[in-house]
Enzyme design. Structure first.
Site, PDB file in Angstrom:
ATOM      1  N   CYS A 184       0.847  -1.201   0.000  1.00  0.00           N
ATOM      2  CA  CYS A 184       0.000   0.000   0.000  1.00  0.00           C
ATOM      3  C   CYS A 184       0.877   1.243   0.000  1.00  0.00           C
ATOM      4  CB  CYS A 184      -0.971  -0.009   1.175  1.00  0.00           C
ATOM      5  SG  CYS A 184      -0.305   0.593   2.721  1.00  0.00           S
ATOM      6  N   GLU A 185       0.418   2.229  -0.741  1.00  0.00           N
ATOM      7  CA  GLU A 185       1.224   3.448  -0.874  1.00  0.00           C
ATOM      8  C   GLU A 185       1.153   4.333   0.365  1.00  0.00           C
ATOM      9  OE1 GLU A 185      -0.362   5.151  -4.417  1.00  0.00           O
ATOM     10  OE2 GLU A 185      -1.776   6.420  -3.352  1.00  0.00           O
ATOM     11  N   HIS A 186       0.237   4.031   1.267  1.00  0.00           N
ATOM     12  CA  HIS A 186       0.124   4.868   2.467  1.00  0.00           C
ATOM     13  C   HIS A 186       1.063   4.444   3.583  1.00  0.00           C
ATOM     14  CE1 HIS A 186      -4.100   5.394   0.710  1.00  0.00           C
ATOM     15  NE2 HIS A 186      -3.370   6.437   0.380  1.00  0.00           N
ATOM     16  N   HIS A 187       1.311   3.125   3.696  1.00  0.00           N
ATOM     17  CA  HIS A 187       2.163   2.620   4.782  1.00  0.00           C
ATOM     18  C   HIS A 187       3.309   1.752   4.269  1.00  0.00           C
ATOM     19  CE1 HIS A 187      -1.917   3.271   6.470  1.00  0.00           C
ATOM     20  NE2 HIS A 187      -1.247   3.759   7.500  1.00  0.00           N
ATOM     21  N   GLN A 239      -5.719  -0.489  -3.486  1.00  0.00           N
ATOM     22  CA  GLN A 239      -6.401  -1.613  -4.137  1.00  0.00           C
ATOM     23  C   GLN A 239      -7.354  -1.154  -5.247  1.00  0.00           C
ATOM     24  OE1 GLN A 239      -7.965  -4.573  -1.409  1.00  0.00           O
ATOM     25  NE2 GLN A 239      -9.486  -5.236  -2.914  1.00  0.00           N
ATOM     26  N   HIS A 292      -5.016  -6.154   4.018  1.00  0.00           N
ATOM     27  CA  HIS A 292      -4.039  -5.067   4.069  1.00  0.00           C
ATOM     28  C   HIS A 292      -3.243  -5.120   5.366  1.00  0.00           C
ATOM     29  CE1 HIS A 292      -5.600  -2.618   0.588  1.00  0.00           C
ATOM     30  NE2 HIS A 292      -6.405  -3.656   0.656  1.00  0.00           N
ATOM     31  N   CYS A 310      -1.519  -2.964   6.721  1.00  0.00           N
ATOM     32  CA  CYS A 310      -1.663  -1.761   7.537  1.00  0.00           C
ATOM     33  C   CYS A 310      -2.926  -1.816   8.398  1.00  0.00           C
ATOM     34  CB  CYS A 310      -1.643  -0.507   6.671  1.00  0.00           C
ATOM     35  SG  CYS A 310      -2.881  -0.478   5.374  1.00  0.00           S
TER      36      CYS A 310
HETATM   37 ZN   LIG Z   1      -1.918   1.211   4.165  1.00  0.00          ZN
END
Ligand SMILES: [Zn+2]
Length: 198
Positions: free
Chosen positions: A88-91, A129, A157, A159
């Site tokens: 995931c690009e956030h975490h 996703q 996920h 995260c």
């Molecule tokens: Zn994430």
């Protein structure tokens, strides 16, 4: 950044990348100098090169070789439950799941393994996703010009399962329907049934 291959046949890791990982280890509360962690920055860097190998090429190239001789076959082609891993690009945490990909050919088909290659090409990048699902569908649409494309992805996920609310076993489902699968409810129902989601 282009890879430089060392004498040992492995990707040479730039010092600044190793330093960044050492900083992260220290920030996490451990000592990057202790024995068990000495080679970790190099390993992590090379692992990330692999996790993100999808940036190095256009996934559409896998769809360039098509077959027009389909023996009158005019039904849906489905590749079901293809396992994949992304981040995931956030975490930058792992996303693990399966994808089912279907298309209704217009005049040409591809080798079935190529659909999985397209999936992995987009999965081996930093993703969300929803975008992964849309990119796989659009790539097939653009390259094969089929009557329709359907992509359904179910994933967990890291995260969510490993931090924050720690919700184990919760799968997120996303889907993208194009062409006939978007326009026609009965065709969509048929493809979802073939994917085991009817
Ligand atoms: Zn994430």
């Amino acid at each position: 950044m282009a890879d430089v291959i060392g004498e040992d046949g492995k990707v040479v890791v730039p010092t600044e990348v190793e330093d960044a990982i050492r900083t992260l280890i220290r920030w996490s509360g451990d000592e990057p100098e202790r024995e068990g962690l000495i080679d970790t920055p190099k390993r992590v860097a090379r692992a990330w090169r692999e996790y993100c190998s999808g940036y190095a090429s256009d996934p559409g190239v896998h769809l360039s070789r098509t077959f027009e001789e389909v023996g009158g076959y005019d039904s849906v082609v489905v590749l079901r439950d293809i396992p994949f891993q992304s981040h995931c690009e956030h975490h930058m945490a792992p996303i693990t799941g399966t994808a089912s990909i279907a298309y209704l050919p217009r005049d040409r088909v591809v080798g079935i393994s190529k659909l999985a290659r397209v999936l992995h090409g987009f999965a081996q990048r930093l993703q969300v996703q929803e975008r992964l699902t849309a990119e796989v569908a659009q790539c097939i649409q653009d390259n094969l010009n089929p009557r329709g494309v359907a992509v359904v992805i179910e994933a967990q996920h890291g995260c969510m399962t490993g931090r924050g609310v720690k919700t184990h076993g919760v799968g997120m489902v996303t889907s993208r329907m194009l062409g006939c699968f978007l326009d026609d409810a009965s065709t969509r129902k048929e493809v979802l049934a073939l994917m085991g989601r009817g």
